[in-house]
Design a protein around this motif. Structure first.
Motif, short mmCIF file in Angstrom:
data_model
loop_
_atom_site.label_atom_id
_atom_site.label_comp_id
_atom_site.label_asym_id
_atom_site.label_seq_id
_atom_site.Cartn_x
_atom_site.Cartn_y
_atom_site.Cartn_z
N GLN A 29 0.82 -1.21 0.00
CA GLN A 29 0.00 0.00 0.00
C GLN A 29 0.85 1.26 0.00
N ALA A 30 1.92 1.23 0.76
CA ALA A 30 2.84 2.38 0.83
C ALA A 30 4.26 1.84 0.68
N PRO A 31 4.71 1.61 -0.56
CA PRO A 31 6.02 0.99 -0.75
C PRO A 31 7.14 1.79 -0.09
N ALA A 32 8.08 1.07 0.46
CA ALA A 32 9.27 1.67 1.05
C ALA A 32 10.16 2.22 -0.07
N THR A 33 11.13 3.05 0.27
CA THR A 33 12.05 3.57 -0.75
C THR A 33 12.98 2.48 -1.25
N GLU A 34 13.12 1.41 -0.49
CA GLU A 34 13.86 0.23 -0.90
C GLU A 34 12.88 -0.93 -0.92
N LEU A 35 12.79 -1.61 -2.05
CA LEU A 35 11.74 -2.60 -2.24
C LEU A 35 12.27 -3.78 -3.06
N TYR A 36 11.89 -4.99 -2.63
CA TYR A 36 12.21 -6.20 -3.39
C TYR A 36 10.97 -6.62 -4.17
N THR A 37 11.19 -7.14 -5.37
CA THR A 37 10.09 -7.59 -6.20
C THR A 37 10.37 -8.99 -6.74
N LEU A 38 9.35 -9.82 -6.72
CA LEU A 38 9.39 -11.13 -7.37
C LEU A 38 8.44 -11.03 -8.56
N ARG A 39 8.96 -11.27 -9.75
CA ARG A 39 8.12 -11.11 -10.95
C ARG A 39 8.52 -12.11 -12.03
N ARG A 40 7.55 -12.35 -12.89
CA ARG A 40 7.79 -13.19 -14.07
C ARG A 40 8.16 -12.25 -15.21
N HIS A 41 9.23 -12.59 -15.90
CA HIS A 41 9.68 -11.77 -17.03
C HIS A 41 10.06 -12.71 -18.16
N ALA A 42 9.29 -12.65 -19.23
CA ALA A 42 9.48 -13.56 -20.36
C ALA A 42 9.35 -15.00 -19.86
N ASP A 43 10.37 -15.81 -20.04
CA ASP A 43 10.29 -17.21 -19.62
C ASP A 43 11.05 -17.47 -18.32
N ARG A 44 11.35 -16.43 -17.58
CA ARG A 44 12.12 -16.57 -16.33
C ARG A 44 11.43 -15.84 -15.19
N TRP A 45 11.90 -16.12 -13.98
CA TRP A 45 11.47 -15.43 -12.78
C TRP A 45 12.62 -14.55 -12.31
#
Length: 78
Positions: A29-45
């Motif tokens: 809701q209120a992202p920190a100035t430092e943030l980790y993301t897990l995402r799918r990109h093309a055929d990889r994570w």
């Protein structure tokens, strides 16, 4: 471990919701100035670290489980 279970594991470990984003599962809701993301990109994570708007891909994996484990490690083992 996958995208959904890693969120539950992070909450149990006491990691604040604002320090990470899991694409399609959790948006802070209120992202920190430092943030980790897990995402799918093309055929990889990917596990991505964002600091002040600058993204750095920490790692790319072929499986969701590997990427979820890396996200968990980044957030629980400073």
């Amino acid at each position: 471990m996958d995208s959904k279970t890693v969120r539950a594991d992070l909450r149990r470990a006491g990691v604040a919701d604002d320090f990470y984003r899991i694409e399609g599962v959790h948006e802070p809701q209120a992202p920190a100035t430092e943030l980790y993301t897990l995402r799918r990109h093309a055929d990889r994570w990917e596990v991505v670290f964002t600091e002040r708007g600058q993204e750095s891909v920490l790692a790319r994996y072929t499986t969701e489980a590997q990427a979820a484990q890396r996200l968990y490690q980044e957030l629980t083992n400073p």
